[in-house]
Each structure stands twice: as C-alpha cells, then as structure tokens.
Design a protein around this motif. Structure first.
Motif, PDB file in Angstrom:
ATOM      1  N   PRO A 184       0.925  -1.246  -0.015  1.00 57.79           N
ATOM      2  CA  PRO A 184       0.131   0.181   0.009  1.00 57.79           C
ATOM      3  C   PRO A 184       0.692   1.133   0.100  1.00 57.79           C
ATOM      4  N   GLY A 185       0.274   2.464  -0.629  1.00 59.25           N
ATOM      5  CA  GLY A 185       1.031   3.717  -0.720  1.00 59.25           C
ATOM      6  C   GLY A 185       2.301   3.657  -1.951  1.00 59.25           C
ATOM      7  N   GLU A 202       3.031   3.716  -5.944  1.00 61.39           N
ATOM      8  CA  GLU A 202       2.873   4.132  -7.123  1.00 61.39           C
ATOM      9  C   GLU A 202       3.755   4.466  -8.166  1.00 61.39           C
ATOM     10  N   ASP A 225       4.644   6.530  -0.206  1.00 66.09           N
ATOM     11  CA  ASP A 225       4.159   7.526   0.482  1.00 66.09           C
ATOM     12  C   ASP A 225       4.745   8.837   0.343  1.00 66.09           C
TER      13      ASP A 225
END
Length: 256
Positions: free
Chosen positions: A120-121, A123, A163
């Motif tokens: 997650p976080g 990209e 993040d």
C-alpha cells in the motif's frame, strides 16, 4: 528488428538524446568508428569526453583510428556484437575491458504485461515539474533533472513513490516514432527487491505501446539482465566496453 548498422548508429546517438547533450556534444565518423565528443564545464574546469562506437571493425582498425584522432584521457570504445572470441581479440590488441553489457529489445506488438506486487502507498508516477526533479535527485544523489529535459516531448521520466518518497527512477526517450530507448533505471539500495523497478518498467512499456512504439531498446548490465528478460526483452548483441591503454595512443595528436 533493427539491423546491426542501425543499432551501431542508434547506440551512439543515445549519448545525444537530450537538448543538453546535443548542445555539449558532436558526432562524426573517425575512420570505421563513430565518435561522440562532449565538452562540459564542471567546477569551473572544462571536461572533455570521447565515446567511440564500433560495429564491423577489427581491433587494429579501431586502434589506428583512435590513435590518429587522439582521444581524451576519459574515453571508451563500445564494440557492438562482441562475442567472447571478438572480445579476446581486442584484449590481445591492448585494450582493457571495462564491462560487458547487453543490447536488448522488446517487441511491443508481442509484449505481455506482468503485474508487480507492491504494498500500500506505492505508485508509479510521471515526473513533470521542478518539485519532482529535485525529489528524484535524492534517489541516487545526482543533480536534479534539468527543467528543459522534463519539458522535452521526446523524453518521459518515471518514478516510483512510497508514501510520496521517490524510490526508483527511469527514463524513456523516443528515438523516432517506432523506436524508444530506456535508460537510467535505478532503485535506491534500501528499496531493492520489492518490485519497484518492475512496476516502473511495466508502466513505461504500456505507455510506449499506446504511443505506437514498436521496439523498446536498452543497454543492460549483467545485474539488471534478468529483470529485463522477465519483462520481455531479448538479447540482440553483447556490447564490450573497452578502453585503450595510454601507451597505445602516445604518438597521437590530441584532438581539439
């Protein structure tokens, strides 16, 4: 697949892809070789670099051309299509082997996307502004990407962020409408092995395919070779990167 002479020429021109490189460098024939001569100022001093490129050329012919030209102390010879026996011939002639790399190609008409597993976080993004340019310099400690390169329509800059913190960088340059050149793929050491480079390359290749690019080319180190092979790249030819011993060039007159 591009022919060997075209690949030889393309490899030389990859050193003149950006406006800054073109303003600092020139390309021309030196006997059977192509030579990219670049000059830039660093810390107030003029730094000159020569990069030679050989396709179907013997070690003796390459050495004679370089001796007549008088290369800079900082010089390299890229020998395209250099299997072990050809590498050995250049070494016997007095050249020093710096590194073996691999010219690789991915046919985007046959390319099958693979999905990287990331947490997650995480990209993949395109670098578009000054903030991105400065942030990306933290990945490898290099100078920020010049704004003119970010605005160059022939260049695409990608990075992976965790993040909002950049971890991986890569550049895609359109050589022409059908051929693109991938370079500068780098992941910060603390983030390696997490699929970030795979994710970046997946996005880069997907965008190239949508833009009508037919062949994606790159020059791979041994360390990165397995990554590119998994992504669909195939070997075209080994490239021996060599340097001539100073004693072989002593009788030359320095090129100016």
């Amino acid at each position: 697949m591009p022919s060997l002479p075209l690949l030889h020429e393309l490899l030389a021109h990859t050193h003149l892809l950006t406006e800054r490189q073109r303003s600092q460098g020139t390309i021309g024939a030196v006997g059977p070789l192509l030579c990219v001569h670049s000059e830039a100022t660093s810390d107030g001093e003029l730094v000159a670099v020569d990069r030679f490129f050989a396709a179907d050329c013997s070690p003796a012919a390459a050495l004679l051309a370089m001796r007549n030209y008088g290369p800079q102390r900082d010089h390299l010879l890229f020998v395209v299509d250099a299997p072990p026996e050809r590498q050995a011939a250049f070494l016997r002639a007095g050249f020093r082997l710096v590194e073996i790399q691999w010219l690789m190609a991915c046919s985007l008409a046959e390319w099958q996307p693979i999905e990287a597993k990331m947490g997650p976080g995480v990209e993949v993004r395109r670098a578009t502004g000054a903030g991105d340019a400065v942030g990306l310099s933290a990945i490898d400690g290099l100078e920020p990407i010049p704004i003119d390169e970010l605005n160059d329509p022939a260049l695409s800059h990608y990075y992976v962020a965790v993040d909002t913190v950049p971890t991986t960088y890569g550049r895609n340059a359109h050589y022409d409408e059908t051929i693109a050149w991938v370079s500068h793929i780098f992941t910060a050491p603390q983030h390696r092995g997490q699929g970030h480079a795979t994710a970046l390359m997946h996005q880069l290749l997907a965008d190239s395919a949508k833009a009508g690019v037919e062949q994606s080319l790159l020059l791979s180190t041994n360390m990165a070779h397995s990554l590119y092979a998994r992504l669909g790249y195939c070997d075209i030819a080994p490239v021996a990167i060599l340097q001539a011993a100073p004693s072989l060039l002593r009788r030359s007159v320095r090129h100016r």
